[in-house]
Design a protein around this motif. Structure first.
Motif, PDB file in Angstrom:
ATOM      1  N   PRO A 199      -3.882  15.570   9.602  1.00 44.16           N
ATOM      2  CA  PRO A 199      -3.074  15.881   8.421  1.00 44.16           C
ATOM      3  C   PRO A 199      -3.292  14.823   7.336  1.00 44.16           C
ATOM      4  CG  PRO A 199      -1.714  14.847  10.091  1.00 44.16           C
ATOM      5  CD  PRO A 199      -3.065  15.043  10.714  1.00 44.16           C
ATOM      6  N   MET A 200      -2.784  15.099   6.152  1.00 45.51           N
ATOM      7  CA  MET A 200      -3.012  14.222   5.011  1.00 45.51           C
ATOM      8  C   MET A 200      -2.497  12.811   5.266  1.00 45.51           C
ATOM      9  SD  MET A 200      -4.426  14.250   2.020  1.00 45.51           S
ATOM     10  CE  MET A 200      -4.724  12.704   1.174  1.00 45.51           C
ATOM     11  N   GLU A 201      -1.368  12.671   5.928  1.00 47.06           N
ATOM     12  CA  GLU A 201      -0.809  11.336   6.103  1.00 47.06           C
ATOM     13  C   GLU A 201      -1.713  10.416   6.928  1.00 47.06           C
ATOM     14  OE1 GLU A 201       1.779  14.136   8.739  1.00 47.06           O
ATOM     15  OE2 GLU A 201       0.798  14.169   6.770  1.00 47.06           O
ATOM     16  N   ALA A 202      -2.616  11.004   7.731  1.00 45.82           N
ATOM     17  CA  ALA A 202      -3.527  10.189   8.531  1.00 45.82           C
ATOM     18  C   ALA A 202      -4.581   9.499   7.682  1.00 45.82           C
ATOM     19  CB  ALA A 202      -4.196  11.054   9.604  1.00 45.82           C
ATOM     20  N   PHE A 203      -4.740   9.929   6.445  1.00 45.34           N
ATOM     21  CA  PHE A 203      -5.795   9.383   5.586  1.00 45.34           C
ATOM     22  C   PHE A 203      -5.288   8.304   4.628  1.00 45.34           C
ATOM     23  CE2 PHE A 203      -7.266  13.576   6.825  1.00 45.34           C
ATOM     24  CZ  PHE A 203      -8.618  13.374   7.072  1.00 45.34           C
ATOM     25  N   ILE A 204      -4.013   8.019   4.623  1.00 42.70           N
ATOM     26  CA  ILE A 204      -3.438   7.170   3.584  1.00 42.70           C
ATOM     27  C   ILE A 204      -4.140   5.824   3.477  1.00 42.70           C
ATOM     28  CG2 ILE A 204      -1.367   5.873   2.937  1.00 42.70           C
ATOM     29  CD1 ILE A 204       0.289   8.280   3.865  1.00 42.70           C
ATOM     30  N   ASN A 205      -4.406   5.177   4.599  1.00 42.76           N
ATOM     31  CA  ASN A 205      -5.004   3.846   4.557  1.00 42.76           C
ATOM     32  C   ASN A 205      -6.512   3.853   4.719  1.00 42.76           C
ATOM     33  OD1 ASN A 205      -2.867   2.075   3.997  1.00 42.76           O
ATOM     34  ND2 ASN A 205      -2.129   2.203   6.105  1.00 42.76           N
ATOM     35  N   VAL A 206      -7.121   5.017   4.799  1.00 42.58           N
ATOM     36  CA  VAL A 206      -8.576   5.082   4.951  1.00 42.58           C
ATOM     37  C   VAL A 206      -9.312   4.417   3.785  1.00 42.58           C
ATOM     38  CG1 VAL A 206     -10.543   6.659   5.036  1.00 42.58           C
ATOM     39  CG2 VAL A 206      -8.578   7.048   6.516  1.00 42.58           C
ATOM     40  N   PRO A 207      -8.924   4.636   2.526  1.00 42.00           N
ATOM     41  CA  PRO A 207      -9.634   3.953   1.437  1.00 42.00           C
ATOM     42  C   PRO A 207      -9.604   2.432   1.578  1.00 42.00           C
ATOM     43  CG  PRO A 207      -8.292   5.718   0.551  1.00 42.00           C
ATOM     44  CD  PRO A 207      -7.903   5.571   1.990  1.00 42.00           C
TER      45      PRO A 207
ATOM     46  N   ASP B 181     -21.998   0.421 -10.330  1.00 40.01           N
ATOM     47  CA  ASP B 181     -21.237   1.669 -10.214  1.00 40.01           C
ATOM     48  C   ASP B 181     -21.495   2.310  -8.855  1.00 40.01           C
ATOM     49  OD1 ASP B 181     -20.040   4.163 -10.583  1.00 40.01           O
ATOM     50  OD2 ASP B 181     -21.600   4.902 -11.928  1.00 40.01           O
ATOM     51  N   GLN B 182     -20.432   2.738  -8.207  1.00 38.33           N
ATOM     52  CA  GLN B 182     -20.527   3.439  -6.930  1.00 38.33           C
ATOM     53  C   GLN B 182     -19.552   4.607  -6.953  1.00 38.33           C
ATOM     54  OE1 GLN B 182     -19.360   1.086  -3.532  1.00 38.33           O
ATOM     55  NE2 GLN B 182     -20.636   2.233  -2.129  1.00 38.33           N
ATOM     56  N   HIS B 183     -19.874   5.685  -6.253  1.00 36.89           N
ATOM     57  CA  HIS B 183     -19.023   6.874  -6.251  1.00 36.89           C
ATOM     58  C   HIS B 183     -18.537   7.169  -4.838  1.00 36.89           C
ATOM     59  CE1 HIS B 183     -21.283   8.337 -10.117  1.00 36.89           C
ATOM     60  NE2 HIS B 183     -20.638   7.201 -10.287  1.00 36.89           N
ATOM     61  N   PRO B 184     -17.472   6.529  -4.425  1.00 38.30           N
ATOM     62  CA  PRO B 184     -16.983   6.711  -3.052  1.00 38.30           C
ATOM     63  C   PRO B 184     -16.122   7.955  -2.908  1.00 38.30           C
ATOM     64  CG  PRO B 184     -15.679   5.053  -4.169  1.00 38.30           C
ATOM     65  CD  PRO B 184     -16.723   5.496  -5.154  1.00 38.30           C
ATOM     66  N   TYR B 185     -16.555   8.845  -2.042  1.00 41.47           N
ATOM     67  CA  TYR B 185     -15.798  10.054  -1.729  1.00 41.47           C
ATOM     68  C   TYR B 185     -15.618  10.153  -0.220  1.00 41.47           C
ATOM     69  CZ  TYR B 185     -16.666  11.964  -6.451  1.00 41.47           C
ATOM     70  OH  TYR B 185     -16.715  12.179  -7.809  1.00 41.47           O
ATOM     71  N   LEU B 186     -14.528  10.791   0.186  1.00 40.26           N
ATOM     72  CA  LEU B 186     -14.270  11.043   1.599  1.00 40.26           C
ATOM     73  C   LEU B 186     -14.447  12.513   1.957  1.00 40.26           C
ATOM     74  CD1 LEU B 186     -11.047   8.903   2.222  1.00 40.26           C
ATOM     75  CD2 LEU B 186     -13.428   8.270   2.597  1.00 40.26           C
ATOM     76  N   ALA B 187     -14.975  13.294   1.035  1.00 42.16           N
ATOM     77  CA  ALA B 187     -14.888  14.751   1.176  1.00 42.16           C
ATOM     78  C   ALA B 187     -16.081  15.415   1.841  1.00 42.16           C
ATOM     79  CB  ALA B 187     -14.670  15.388  -0.195  1.00 42.16           C
TER      80      ALA B 187
ATOM     81  N   ASP C 224      -6.012   0.812  -5.362  1.00 35.93           N
ATOM     82  CA  ASP C 224      -5.941  -0.597  -5.010  1.00 35.93           C
ATOM     83  C   ASP C 224      -7.244  -1.070  -4.367  1.00 35.93           C
ATOM     84  OD1 ASP C 224      -4.495  -3.038  -4.955  1.00 35.93           O
ATOM     85  OD2 ASP C 224      -4.107  -2.769  -2.824  1.00 35.93           O
ATOM     86  N   ALA C 225      -7.841  -0.240  -3.517  1.00 39.67           N
ATOM     87  CA  ALA C 225      -9.081  -0.620  -2.846  1.00 39.67           C
ATOM     88  C   ALA C 225     -10.235  -0.734  -3.829  1.00 39.67           C
ATOM     89  CB  ALA C 225      -9.414   0.396  -1.752  1.00 39.67           C
ATOM     90  N   LEU C 226     -10.275   0.135  -4.828  1.00 38.43           N
ATOM     91  CA  LEU C 226     -11.414   0.192  -5.754  1.00 38.43           C
ATOM     92  C   LEU C 226     -11.247  -0.729  -6.952  1.00 38.43           C
ATOM     93  CD1 LEU C 226     -11.968   4.055  -5.629  1.00 38.43           C
ATOM     94  CD2 LEU C 226     -13.268   2.284  -4.437  1.00 38.43           C
ATOM     95  N   GLN C 227     -10.028  -1.066  -7.319  1.00 41.11           N
ATOM     96  CA  GLN C 227      -9.682  -2.046  -8.359  1.00 41.11           C
ATOM     97  C   GLN C 227     -10.046  -1.597  -9.776  1.00 41.11           C
ATOM     98  OE1 GLN C 227     -10.662  -6.154  -7.346  1.00 41.11           O
ATOM     99  NE2 GLN C 227     -10.510  -5.689  -5.171  1.00 41.11           N
ATOM    100  N   ASN C 228     -11.303  -1.269 -10.049  1.00 41.20           N
ATOM    101  CA  ASN C 228     -11.724  -0.745 -11.362  1.00 41.20           C
ATOM    102  C   ASN C 228     -12.329   0.636 -11.116  1.00 41.20           C
ATOM    103  OD1 ASN C 228     -11.392  -3.252 -13.171  1.00 41.20           O
ATOM    104  ND2 ASN C 228     -12.647  -4.032 -11.493  1.00 41.20           N
TER     105      ASN C 228
ATOM    106  N   PRO D  31     -12.550  12.498   7.622  1.00 42.71           N
ATOM    107  CA  PRO D  31     -11.924  11.192   7.577  1.00 42.71           C
ATOM    108  C   PRO D  31     -12.912  10.058   7.437  1.00 42.71           C
ATOM    109  CG  PRO D  31     -12.198  11.829   9.833  1.00 42.71           C
ATOM    110  CD  PRO D  31     -12.826  12.908   8.989  1.00 42.71           C
ATOM    111  N   TYR D  32     -14.217  10.374   7.435  1.00 39.74           N
ATOM    112  CA  TYR D  32     -15.200   9.301   7.474  1.00 39.74           C
ATOM    113  C   TYR D  32     -15.402   8.677   6.113  1.00 39.74           C
ATOM    114  CZ  TYR D  32     -16.008  11.589  11.863  1.00 39.74           C
ATOM    115  OH  TYR D  32     -15.824  12.145  13.086  1.00 39.74           O
ATOM    116  N   TYR D  33     -16.078   7.547   6.110  1.00 38.05           N
ATOM    117  CA  TYR D  33     -16.244   6.769   4.895  1.00 38.05           C
ATOM    118  C   TYR D  33     -17.545   7.158   4.248  1.00 38.05           C
ATOM    119  CZ  TYR D  33     -13.098   4.231   7.925  1.00 38.05           C
ATOM    120  OH  TYR D  33     -12.095   3.898   8.780  1.00 38.05           O
ATOM    121  N   ASN D  34     -17.498   8.194   3.464  1.00 33.69           N
ATOM    122  CA  ASN D  34     -18.721   8.771   2.938  1.00 33.69           C
ATOM    123  C   ASN D  34     -18.719   8.745   1.431  1.00 33.69           C
ATOM    124  OD1 ASN D  34     -19.628  11.449   1.617  1.00 33.69           O
ATOM    125  ND2 ASN D  34     -20.927  11.269   3.399  1.00 33.69           N
TER     126      ASN D  34
END
Length: 739
Positions: free
Chosen positions: A458-466, A444-450, A550-554, A32-35
């Motif tokens: 569960p998946m629903e807990a990650f919806i607003n993480v981005p 350019d940046q490559h944001p992944y949460l993986a 929406d968070a990344l825009q482009n 779930p971290y911002y990696n």
């Protein structure tokens, strides 16, 4: 998770990312971290059902600029969107329209689209005879054969191999391709995206893109897995293929180029509401050294096909130079997995000179008037590991690359491509105040949460993480630097996926990750078995996708396609395939639905500053910045000043990339004239020599260990001056210059 220390990873550690046909079970991991990861995921199918599984991976948990990933914006409740009137006006999100307004606009658009399609078909299928009369495509059997050069949704497309498909585009897009005028760029991917002959207003028009990962820069492979030296990167794949003479040798790789991505994929990308493609390629599309096993030059043929197909369906291309000689990060997708020998070690400077050759040759080609409306962005280097290379050498290289691209195409809007610079995992804050007044540069940046330590959410807990992880950073970067683009992101919230962390690399989620201790969270099966996703799982993944967009825009999603496993017959890394997400219902059919998904009450507001888009002040980089990052760099990590290192001399003959010469068309298409494809070199004044070996001097291997001893210096001359952009004349077709 980043803990504030500098020891994220051992220097030069391999960071693979794989995409292959997957004959075994899958891997797992959750997080779930911002990696931000240093890799991707993809898959390609090779002859005989053997394909490659893309691997995104880092051996060490990495958190890119944690402070920049936190914002305090109000978030929408899970599963809901808050739309903003400002965004409605700029981006025309479908959610922003009232039902009444939608009906009115829909009726009008429908009328315009239908009328436009009729007019287009009538106009483009009527050909004047020499006597001044015209003949329609619906005439009798004795009438002149006609070329249908444009069409809207429902029209039939016949590809070069003779197979056909129906062009389906629910968003008012239309295709255009005239074999007698093949460099005419007028197609439109959707009604809301500018046609290729219209201005793309960066900062206002959104980049909604997807990578064609694993196509022309494949990344590991199940083929030859049981060989004494398994294929873990393109280097070892090519070695294994070359030895497999019975199977066709190295030329087997071209079968992958031919079949993994076709014209139909480009039509489907436009139909998915996307308007941009990021096209990763290896430097061996241009040249290779005798001891390098890559398939030289063949992939360039398919770069040309990509340009042709993108032009036909109205898609713009971000051409991404994915590999550097010596490797810029040590990961498998750089061509050779291992250590970093680009701007590091005894061959670090020479390897950078060679890379500048590649950038120059590509920039000259794509800046030609025949191609500049399609290849509108140039990523000069993918994912350099800035912590190992060092900020000063990295910025010096980027500045030299910038000057080379601008020398090829010129300065100001419409002259050459936008230049995309990956942030080198330094964090966007390190770039603020840099490259001020540089002409059309995007970060350019490559944001992944993986790729951090997983948890059992569960998946629903990650919806607003981005939204919380990336939203404020995106806003700040666009306000303080300029255009921001997420060159890669995915739907993965853990590292579940076969060979995602490299061949036989295990996963954090299942507790068998080979590059570090990890505690098993559980089985990856619920994450990879997309055929059994329930409605809630699909809805949660889709909501996560919308929040990310929406968070990344482009953005450019990684990746469009992953091939099925040769054993299971299904995709084993479903979070990395845009195409599969559309087919299975967990990717939005209309990416505009993302507008307002994060509920940001204070988003960055366009426009960009004039100099950032090629207007007033573009190119007037402050002298203090230029003086701080001279080329060659003052020093390279571990080996000191370049003056004491092996280097090349700028006296080589110019190499120009060849355009498509033999026009292959569908059966029945008539070609009555030959179009000028260009010389391959846009600016005749850019006639300095390429960097080549100094006659009589010996050189270490391109991929020599960066810890190897520096050899005695061969007597040589050295060009230490920085390349300055030169004025470019009005577009004209010119012969290649001589050195």
């Amino acid at each position: 998770m980043y803990d504030g220390s500098s020891n994220y990873y051992a220097s030069g550690a391999g960071q693979p990312r794989y995409m292959a046909s997957q004959p075994y079970g899958d891997n797992g991991g959750s997080q779930p971290y911002y990696n931000e990861s240093f890799a991707h995921s993809q898959q390609s199918m090779l002859p005989g059902g053997n394909a490659s599984t893309y691997n995104l991976n880092e051996n060490r948990s990495y958190y890119d600029d944690p402070a920049a990933f936190r914002d305090n914006v109000a978030l929408a409740p899970v599963g809901q969107n808050r739309d903003l009137s400002e965004k409605n006006e700029l981006y025309a999100s479908p959610k922003a329209k009232s039902q009444r307004k939608a009906k009115i606009i829909g009726a009008l658009v429908g009328f315009v689209v239908i009328a436009g399609a009729v007019v287009a078909i009538l106009y483009f299928t009527v050909i004047k005879k020499k006597d001044g009369t015209s003949t329609s495509g619906s005439a009798g059997k004795n009438s002149t054969t006609l070329n249908v050069v444009s069409g809207a949704s429902g029209s039939k497309i016949t590809m070069e191999n003779g197979t056909s498909f129906t062009y389906t585009n629910p968003f008012g897009g239309y295709w255009y391709y005239d074999p007698n005028d093949p460099y005419k760029s007028v197609a439109r991917p959707q009604e809301w995206s500018p046609a290729l002959n219209e201005t793309f207003k960066y900062g206002i028009d959104k980049i909604r893109g997807v990578n064609l990962g694993g196509w022309l820069n494949p990344e590991p492979f199940m083929q030859y897995l049981n060989n004494p030296t398994p294929a873990v990167d393109e280097w070892t794949l090519c070695e294994n293929m070359a030895q497999d003479t019975a199977g066709g040798g190295l030329n087997q790789l071209e079968e992958h180029y031919k079949t993994f991505i076709t014209e139909k994929d480009f039509a489907e990308i436009a139909a998915a509401g996307l308007n941009y493609i990021r096209l990763p390629i290896g430097y061996w599309a241009i040249e290779k050294r005798p001891n390098e096993p890559f398939l030289e030059g063949v992939s360039w043929t398919y770069v040309l096909k990509a340009i042709k197909w993108a032009r036909k369906y109205g898609l713009r291309i971000n051409l991404d130079l994915h590999t550097m000689p010596g490797s810029q990060n040590g990961w498998n997708h750089s061509g050779k997995m291992g250590k970093i020998g680009f701007l590091r070690g005894p061959m670090g400077y020479a390897n950078a000179q060679r890379a500048l050759n590649h950038i120059r040759i590509l920039a000259e080609f794509i800046s030609q008037p025949q191609y500049k409306d399609v290849v509108t962005m140039f990523g000069v280097m993918n994912e350099p590991l800035g912590s190992d290379i060092g900020k000063a050498p990295l910025f010096a290289f980027y500045l030299e690359a910038y000057n080379i691209v601008r020398a090829a195409g010129g300065t100001g809007e419409g002259n050459g491509p936008w230049i995309s610079m990956h942030n080198g995992f330094l964090g966007n804050s390190e770039w603020i105040g840099s490259f001020t007044n540089a002409d059309r540069v995007t970060l350019d940046q490559h944001p992944y949460l993986a790729f951090s330590q997983p948890n059992a959410d569960p998946m629903e807990a990650f919806i607003n993480v981005p939204c919380k992880a990336w939203g404020q950073s995106t806003n700040d970067t666009q306000a303080q630097f300029g255009l921001y683009n997420a060159g890669e992101f995915s739907l993965a919230v853990n590292d579940c996926g076969l060979f995602l962390n490299e061949v036989n690399g295990g996963s954090r989620y299942e507790g068998d990750y080979i590059h570090g201790a990890s505690t098993r969270i559980g089985s990856c099966d619920p994450w990879t078995d997309y055929q059994n996703y329930d409605a809630q799982m699909k809805a949660s993944i889709k909501s996560f996708a919308l929040s990310s967009m929406d968070a990344l825009q482009n953005y450019f999603f990684w990746t469009w396609k992953i091939g099925p496993s040769a054993v299971s017959g299904k995709v084993e890394s479903p979070a990395w395939s845009y195409q599969l997400g559309l087919q299975e219902g967990y990717m939005p059919e209309d990416p505009r639905e993302a507008a307002g998904a994060c509920g940001n009450t204070n988003p960055w507001q366009p426009p960009l500053q004039p100099w950032q888009t090629g207007g007033a002040g573009a190119g007037d980089i402050p002298q203090t910045f230029l003086a701080s990052y001279t080329w060659p760099p003052t020093s390279l990590t571990t080996v000191g000043p370049p003056a004491g290192l092996p280097s090349y001399t700028p006296t080589g003959s110019i190499i120009t990339l060849k355009p498509e010469t033999a026009t292959t068309t569908a059966s029945g298409v008539k070609i009555t004239k030959t179009a000028d494809p260009g010389s391959g070199w846009n600016n005749p004044k850019d006639n300095a020599g390429l960097y080549v070996e100094i006659e009589g001097c010996g050189y270490l291997d391109t991929y020599v260990d960066p810890a190897a001893a520096v050899p005695a210096l061969c007597v040589q001359s050295r060009d230490v001056s920085r390349r300055a952009p030169e004025p470019v004349p009005s577009p004209a077709i010119t012969p290649p210059p001589t050195a």
